[in-house]
Design a protein around this motif. Structure first.
Motif, PDB file in Angstrom:
ATOM      1  N   THR A 145       0.834  -1.203   0.000  1.00  0.00           N
ATOM      2  CA  THR A 145       0.000   0.000   0.000  1.00  0.00           C
ATOM      3  C   THR A 145       0.869   1.253   0.000  1.00  0.00           C
ATOM      4  OG1 THR A 145      -1.782  -1.166   1.122  1.00  0.00           O
ATOM      5  CG2 THR A 145      -1.813   1.231   1.253  1.00  0.00           C
ATOM      6  N   ALA A 146       1.939   1.240   0.809  1.00  0.00           N
ATOM      7  CA  ALA A 146       2.860   2.389   0.853  1.00  0.00           C
ATOM      8  C   ALA A 146       3.519   2.601  -0.503  1.00  0.00           C
ATOM      9  CB  ALA A 146       3.917   2.185   1.932  1.00  0.00           C
ATOM     10  N   LEU A 147       3.954   1.527  -1.148  1.00  0.00           N
ATOM     11  CA  LEU A 147       4.578   1.629  -2.471  1.00  0.00           C
ATOM     12  C   LEU A 147       3.608   2.267  -3.461  1.00  0.00           C
ATOM     13  CD1 LEU A 147       6.798   0.922  -4.596  1.00  0.00           C
ATOM     14  CD2 LEU A 147       5.626  -1.264  -4.865  1.00  0.00           C
ATOM     15  N   ILE A 148       2.386   1.777  -3.504  1.00  0.00           N
ATOM     16  CA  ILE A 148       1.386   2.304  -4.436  1.00  0.00           C
ATOM     17  C   ILE A 148       1.160   3.789  -4.182  1.00  0.00           C
ATOM     18  CG2 ILE A 148      -1.078   2.205  -5.035  1.00  0.00           C
ATOM     19  CD1 ILE A 148      -0.855  -0.889  -4.534  1.00  0.00           C
ATOM     20  N   GLU A 149       1.069   4.183  -2.911  1.00  0.00           N
ATOM     21  CA  GLU A 149       0.851   5.592  -2.586  1.00  0.00           C
ATOM     22  C   GLU A 149       2.067   6.444  -2.940  1.00  0.00           C
ATOM     23  OE1 GLU A 149      -0.601   5.770   1.443  1.00  0.00           O
ATOM     24  OE2 GLU A 149      -2.528   4.899   0.849  1.00  0.00           O
ATOM     25  N   GLY A 189       2.044   7.532  -6.326  1.00  0.00           N
ATOM     26  CA  GLY A 189       1.046   8.544  -6.638  1.00  0.00           C
ATOM     27  C   GLY A 189      -0.377   8.047  -6.779  1.00  0.00           C
ATOM     28  N   PHE A 190      -0.652   6.835  -6.316  1.00  0.00           N
ATOM     29  CA  PHE A 190      -1.980   6.250  -6.498  1.00  0.00           C
ATOM     30  C   PHE A 190      -2.524   5.722  -5.179  1.00  0.00           C
ATOM     31  CE2 PHE A 190       0.602   5.749 -10.279  1.00  0.00           C
ATOM     32  CZ  PHE A 190      -0.170   6.395 -11.222  1.00  0.00           C
ATOM     33  N   PRO A 211      -3.851   4.066 -17.842  1.00  0.00           N
ATOM     34  CA  PRO A 211      -2.529   4.227 -18.464  1.00  0.00           C
ATOM     35  C   PRO A 211      -1.511   4.963 -17.596  1.00  0.00           C
ATOM     36  CG  PRO A 211      -4.195   5.513 -19.634  1.00  0.00           C
ATOM     37  CD  PRO A 211      -4.913   4.674 -18.636  1.00  0.00           C
ATOM     38  N   ASP A 212      -1.967   5.870 -16.728  1.00  0.00           N
ATOM     39  CA  ASP A 212      -1.024   6.571 -15.845  1.00  0.00           C
ATOM     40  C   ASP A 212      -0.439   5.620 -14.804  1.00  0.00           C
ATOM     41  OD1 ASP A 212      -3.594   6.388 -14.754  1.00  0.00           O
ATOM     42  OD2 ASP A 212      -3.450   8.278 -13.665  1.00  0.00           O
ATOM     43  N   TRP A 213      -1.261   4.747 -14.261  1.00  0.00           N
ATOM     44  CA  TRP A 213      -0.822   3.729 -13.307  1.00  0.00           C
ATOM     45  C   TRP A 213       0.164   2.780 -14.009  1.00  0.00           C
ATOM     46  CZ3 TRP A 213      -4.082   2.640  -8.617  1.00  0.00           C
ATOM     47  CH2 TRP A 213      -3.553   1.614  -7.818  1.00  0.00           C
ATOM     48  N   HIS A 214      -0.201   2.362 -15.208  1.00  0.00           N
ATOM     49  CA  HIS A 214       0.661   1.471 -16.003  1.00  0.00           C
ATOM     50  C   HIS A 214       2.038   2.100 -16.231  1.00  0.00           C
ATOM     51  CE1 HIS A 214       2.022  -1.195 -19.196  1.00  0.00           C
ATOM     52  NE2 HIS A 214       2.208  -0.131 -19.951  1.00  0.00           N
ATOM     53  N   ALA A 215       2.069   3.356 -16.617  1.00  0.00           N
ATOM     54  CA  ALA A 215       3.338   4.045 -16.889  1.00  0.00           C
ATOM     55  C   ALA A 215       4.198   4.111 -15.624  1.00  0.00           C
ATOM     56  CB  ALA A 215       3.074   5.443 -17.435  1.00  0.00           C
ATOM     57  N   ALA A 216       3.581   4.391 -14.483  1.00  0.00           N
ATOM     58  CA  ALA A 216       4.322   4.466 -13.222  1.00  0.00           C
ATOM     59  C   ALA A 216       4.903   3.098 -12.844  1.00  0.00           C
ATOM     60  CB  ALA A 216       3.418   4.986 -12.111  1.00  0.00           C
ATOM     61  N   TYR A 217       4.142   2.035 -13.052  1.00  0.00           N
ATOM     62  CA  TYR A 217       4.633   0.688 -12.742  1.00  0.00           C
ATOM     63  C   TYR A 217       5.768   0.297 -13.688  1.00  0.00           C
ATOM     64  CZ  TYR A 217       1.579  -0.991  -9.026  1.00  0.00           C
ATOM     65  OH  TYR A 217       0.978  -1.204  -7.812  1.00  0.00           O
ATOM     66  N   GLU A 218       5.627   0.628 -14.944  1.00  0.00           N
ATOM     67  CA  GLU A 218       6.697   0.331 -15.907  1.00  0.00           C
ATOM     68  C   GLU A 218       7.992   1.035 -15.503  1.00  0.00           C
ATOM     69  OE1 GLU A 218       7.261  -1.577 -18.592  1.00  0.00           O
ATOM     70  OE2 GLU A 218       5.323  -2.548 -18.375  1.00  0.00           O
TER      71      GLU A 218
END
Length: 140
Positions: A35-39, A42-43, A127-134
């Protein structure tokens, strides 16, 4: 590769009679780290759920190295081990205050539609989440 680090105090309720952390509590700490990583990227996972998408666990692999004990503060390090737009594998290390590695682990998740549990591509829906994970994932 981006690594999130969060400190967690070992609470009495998380231990057994010997003061050693009960094995399932490491999974809770991994969720806190995830959860901390995701936040930090930026999500918020709750926003994904509001959009009708869940990310259930497919698999968890845990290797216990050294026990954590009541009164310690541990560090949970979390990163994206692998990601392909549909499935995400998170990596974890849990470190003791002494500097000893307590746990290594991975958890695999796939995004699904809440109503049908059919897989959904984050690459297409977010797509914004996808770009951040990539950008954040471990490079092979």
């Amino acid at each position: 590769m981006y690594i999130s680090t969060i400190k967690i105090p070992v609470r009495y309720a998380e231990t057994d009679q010997m003061g050693v952390v009960y094995h399932a509590n490491y999974l809770v700490w991994m969720e806190i780290g995830r959860t901390a990583l995701i936040e930090e990227l930026g999500f918020k996972y709750a926003d994904l759920e509001k959009d009708g998408i869940l990310a259930p666990v497919l698999d968890i692999q845990v290797s216990y190295k050294k026990p954590c004990k009541y009164g310690e503060t541990v560090q949970v390090k979390t990163w994206i081990e692998d990601y392909n737009g549909l499935k995400t594998v998170y990596g974890y290390e849990i470190w003791k205050e002494s500097g000893d590695l307590a746990v290594t682990a991975t958890s695999s998740h796939v995004c699904v539609k809440k109503d049908s549990f059919r897989p959904v591509s984050i690459r297409k829906t977010h797509p914004d989440w996808h770009a951040a994970y990539e950008k954040a994932k471990r490079r092979q």
